[in-house]
Design an enzyme around this catalytic site. Structure first.
Site, PDB file in Angstrom:
ATOM      1  N   ASN A 210     -30.466 100.044 -65.540  1.00 36.30           N
ATOM      2  CA  ASN A 210     -30.970  98.946 -66.388  1.00 36.30           C
ATOM      3  C   ASN A 210     -32.493  98.974 -66.391  1.00 36.30           C
ATOM      4  O   ASN A 210     -33.106  99.826 -65.737  1.00 36.30           O
ATOM      5  CB  ASN A 210     -30.415  97.598 -65.925  1.00 36.30           C
ATOM      6  N   ALA A 275     -33.000  92.015 -57.127  1.00 36.94           N
ATOM      7  CA  ALA A 275     -32.625  93.264 -57.804  1.00 36.94           C
ATOM      8  C   ALA A 275     -31.650  93.001 -58.941  1.00 36.94           C
ATOM      9  O   ALA A 275     -30.855  92.068 -58.893  1.00 36.94           O
ATOM     10  CB  ALA A 275     -31.987  94.222 -56.796  1.00 36.94           C
ATOM     11  N   ASP A 279     -23.223  95.772 -62.061  1.00 34.48           N
ATOM     12  CA  ASP A 279     -21.966  95.120 -61.692  1.00 34.48           C
ATOM     13  C   ASP A 279     -20.821  96.133 -61.594  1.00 34.48           C
ATOM     14  O   ASP A 279     -19.844  95.899 -60.892  1.00 34.48           O
ATOM     15  CB  ASP A 279     -21.605  94.050 -62.731  1.00 34.48           C
ATOM     16  N   LYS A 289     -22.238 118.684 -64.356  1.00 32.96           N
ATOM     17  CA  LYS A 289     -22.680 117.981 -65.566  1.00 32.96           C
ATOM     18  C   LYS A 289     -21.548 117.964 -66.604  1.00 32.96           C
ATOM     19  O   LYS A 289     -20.991 119.030 -66.923  1.00 32.96           O
ATOM     20  CB  LYS A 289     -23.914 118.704 -66.137  1.00 32.96           C
ATOM     21  N   LYS A 338     -23.787  79.888 -61.060  1.00 31.22           N
ATOM     22  CA  LYS A 338     -23.898  81.067 -60.183  1.00 31.22           C
ATOM     23  C   LYS A 338     -24.283  80.653 -58.768  1.00 31.22           C
ATOM     24  O   LYS A 338     -23.801  81.205 -57.789  1.00 31.22           O
ATOM     25  CB  LYS A 338     -24.971  82.021 -60.722  1.00 31.22           C
TER      26      LYS A 338
HETATM   27  O1  PMT Z   1     -37.847  94.023 -62.157  1.00 31.54           O
HETATM   28  P1  PMT Z   1     -38.553  93.320 -63.296  1.00 31.54           P
HETATM   29  O2  PMT Z   1     -38.783  94.235 -64.471  1.00 31.54           O
HETATM   30  O3  PMT Z   1     -39.812  92.641 -62.819  1.00 31.54           O
HETATM   31  O4  PMT Z   1     -37.579  92.159 -63.840  1.00 31.54           O
HETATM   32  C1  PMT Z   1     -37.260  91.082 -63.004  1.00 31.54           C
HETATM   33  C2  PMT Z   1     -35.773  90.692 -63.107  1.00 31.54           C
HETATM   34  C3  PMT Z   1     -35.457  90.211 -64.508  1.00 31.54           C
HETATM   35  C4  PMT Z   1     -34.877  91.878 -62.742  1.00 31.54           C
HETATM   36  C5  PMT Z   1     -35.547  89.540 -62.050  1.00 31.54           C
HETATM   37  O5  PMT Z   1     -36.432  88.487 -62.298  1.00 31.54           O
HETATM   38  C6  PMT Z   1     -34.127  89.002 -62.085  1.00 31.54           C
HETATM   39  O6  PMT Z   1     -33.766  88.123 -62.849  1.00 31.54           O
HETATM   40  N1  PMT Z   1     -33.265  89.579 -61.186  1.00 31.54           N
HETATM   41  C7  PMT Z   1     -31.803  89.298 -61.163  1.00 31.54           C
HETATM   42  C8  PMT Z   1     -31.114  90.261 -62.081  1.00 31.54           C
HETATM   43  C9  PMT Z   1     -29.616  90.087 -62.075  1.00 31.54           C
HETATM   44  O7  PMT Z   1     -28.918  91.032 -61.802  1.00 31.54           O
HETATM   45  O8  PMT Z   1     -29.169  88.864 -62.314  1.00 31.54           O
HETATM   46  P2  PMT Z   1     -27.598  88.459 -62.368  1.00 31.54           P
HETATM   47  O9  PMT Z   1     -27.591  87.127 -62.990  1.00 31.54           O
HETATM   48  O10 PMT Z   1     -26.772  89.528 -62.977  1.00 31.54           O
HETATM   49  O11 PMT Z   1     -27.186  88.362 -60.847  1.00 31.54           O
HETATM   50  C10 PMT Z   1     -27.228  87.137 -60.098  1.00 31.54           C
HETATM   51  C11 PMT Z   1     -27.647  87.393 -58.672  1.00 31.54           C
HETATM   52  O12 PMT Z   1     -26.662  88.177 -57.996  1.00 31.54           O
HETATM   53  C12 PMT Z   1     -28.967  88.147 -58.532  1.00 31.54           C
HETATM   54  O13 PMT Z   1     -29.634  87.600 -57.436  1.00 31.54           O
HETATM   55  C13 PMT Z   1     -28.518  89.583 -58.243  1.00 31.54           C
HETATM   56  O14 PMT Z   1     -29.474  90.276 -57.441  1.00 31.54           O
HETATM   57  C14 PMT Z   1     -27.246  89.341 -57.475  1.00 31.54           C
HETATM   58  N2  PMT Z   1     -26.240  90.409 -57.611  1.00 31.54           N
HETATM   59  C15 PMT Z   1     -25.711  90.734 -58.833  1.00 31.54           C
HETATM   60  C16 PMT Z   1     -24.723  91.691 -58.908  1.00 31.54           C
HETATM   61  C17 PMT Z   1     -24.291  92.327 -57.722  1.00 31.54           C
HETATM   62  N3  PMT Z   1     -23.367  93.278 -57.765  1.00 31.54           N
HETATM   63  N4  PMT Z   1     -24.846  92.007 -56.546  1.00 31.54           N
HETATM   64  C18 PMT Z   1     -25.802  91.059 -56.466  1.00 31.54           C
HETATM   65  O15 PMT Z   1     -26.296  90.760 -55.373  1.00 31.54           O
END
Ligand code: PMT
Length: 400
Positions: A210, A275, A279, A289, A338
């Site tokens: 991503n 991060a 998912d 490849k 969330k």
């Molecule tokens: O890196 P930049 O370019 O500066 O951009 C910043 C950002 C947009 C990446 C950052 O500010 C941000 O929003 N990060 C969360 C991105 C994300 O995956 O959000 P989500 O809504 O899908 O996930 C919710 C939370 O669960 C997040 O804390 C994520 O880290 C966590 N997660 C998600 C999926 C997973 N398998 N494990 C996780 O721990």
């Protein structure tokens, strides 16, 4: 005493009706323990006297660029080096244009060119002047050069117009400065932060990834270090330098990130999941490849990755966990859901629509806790990170 105690701050006052607010600003900064020196443009002196600002700051007011008296005392280069921050309030359309142009035709513009300190500007002007393309383009230029904007506010103006262009209230300017200068709010705490994207291999040369650049997570790491924490940064593949003092662990995939976090969090007090974790990952990774098969399409079967922040929260129940919610619709609603579902102490809601956050230098977020909902207006990612760190330190201390 707050974070401004013993900070050296130059207040640049320009010629606008809002110049009267700079007197209050100087007084508030003095109250915070800051060392304040005032620089006035010629125009400013038509609105407020140097004597007023001298009396409030307790220091002579600086006016002339070529002033032999001043150069014998604190000359312009010395003044530029002395400053921990320059705050131009009010900042007129004229000074914004001069700064965008890199002019050095008076003491204030010269100081800005000569300083390595952060420069804050609190614009104040008629709403039409603020809305003009010329002014907005000057502001865009200055933002790109890391000038930090405070306001302007909207409302009724001295000229009778209503709109954006009022100088922010002095208390808000002080609050922004407080947020910029790190406190030692996280002294003695160990924080683990995840940053950047993960990569989920399809074959030896392709992956699912991503657009996360890691900038937000790295800014949080820097802000946490500055606030006195010891920091472990678990970083996906990004091209960023490690902030000084931070221990960095590089990973590629979500499962590697989880494993690194499990190790690091056994010694941690706070976990921040910034991060953008994939998912899903391919069920199988080809060991060669993948070749194009005629004209037919390709179907890759995916399986869910572990949820890192939820897994870590369950494994370490005493750990204070902070997640991000990257959303494009119903941002606050989805973020609240969330936070509950993943059992987080705090969640930072991030509207990532219109390519406005991933990879960019600025961000705007809302911090959500059980008794907290704090919106942070758009600012540099470092500035947002510092405010997040302050808020989370306060919440952590309140509950531990
Ligand atoms: O890196 P930049 O370019 O500066 O951009 C910043 C950002 C947009 C990446 C950052 O500010 C941000 O929003 N990060 C969360 C991105 C994300 O995956 O959000 P989500 O809504 O899908 O996930 C919710 C939370 O669960 C997040 O804390 C994520 O880290 C966590 N997660 C998600 C999926 C997973 N398998 N494990 C996780 O721990």
């Amino acid at each position: 005493m707050g974070h401004l105690n013993q900070r050296n701050i130059i207040i640049g006052v320009c010629g606008g009706i809002a110049a009267y607010k700079s007197a209050e600003l100087v007084r508030l900064l003095q109250k915070q323990g800051a060392n304040v020196r005032v620089v006035m443009t010629d125009g400013a002196q038509a609105f407020i006297t140097p004597l007023t600002l001298q009396a409030l700051s307790g220091n002579p007011v600086h006016i002339e660029l070529l002033d032999t008296e001043a150069e014998r005392g604190m000359g312009h280069i010395e003044l530029a080096r002395w400053a921990d921050a320059i705050v131009i309030a009010p900042a007129t359309a004229d000074i914004l244009a001069k700064l965008a142009n890199g002019d050095a035709d008076n003491l204030l513009t010269t100081l800005v060119l000569a300083t390595a300190a952060p420069v804050f500007v609190a614009p104040a002007m008629n709403q039409q002047m603020w809305a003009q393309a010329a002014t907005q383009e000057n502001c865009d230029t200055l933002r790109r050069r890391n000038f930090l904007f405070i306001g302007p506010d909207a409302g009724e103006q001295a000229c009778g117009d209503v709109g954006a262009g009022r100088m922010s209230e002095p208390a808000d300017v002080v609050q922004t400065l407080n947020a910029h200068f790190p406190s030692r709010a996280l002294e003695g705490l160990h924080i683990v932060i995840t940053a950047g994207p993960t990569r989920e291999a399809i074959d030896p040369v392709r992956f699912i990834g991503n657009h996360s650049s890691g900038k937000m997570g790295f800014s949080l790491a820097r802000a946490a270090i500055d606030a006195g924490a010891s920091v472990t940064l678990v970083a996906g593949p990004v091209h960023l330098d490690t902030p000084e003092g931070v221990t960095r662990i590089n990973v590629d995939s979500a499962r590697q990130m989880l494993s690194a976090c499990e190790n690091a969090c056994s010694q941690a007090d706070i976990f921040i999941a910034c991060a953008a974790v994939a998912d899903y990952r391919p069920v199988t990774v080809a060991d060669h490849k993948l070749k194009k098969q005629g004209t037919s399409g390709l179907t890759i079967e995916l399986t869910q990755n572990p949820d890192i922040v939820a897994t870590i929260g369950q494994a370490f129940p005493n750990l204070y966990t902070v997640g991000f919610a990257a959303e494009t619709q119903n941002v606050l609603e989805h973020a609240r859901e969330k936070r509950t579902r993943k059992q987080l102490d705090l969640i930072i809601a991030n509207d990532v629509g219109n390519n406005a956050v991933f990879g960019q230098d600025h961000n705007s977020v809302t911090i959500i806790g059980s008794e907290l909902e704090l919106h942070l207006p758009e600012a540099s990612k470092l500035q947002v990170a510092r405010t997040c760190v302050e808020a989370l330190a306060k919440e952590y201390r309140r509950t531990h």
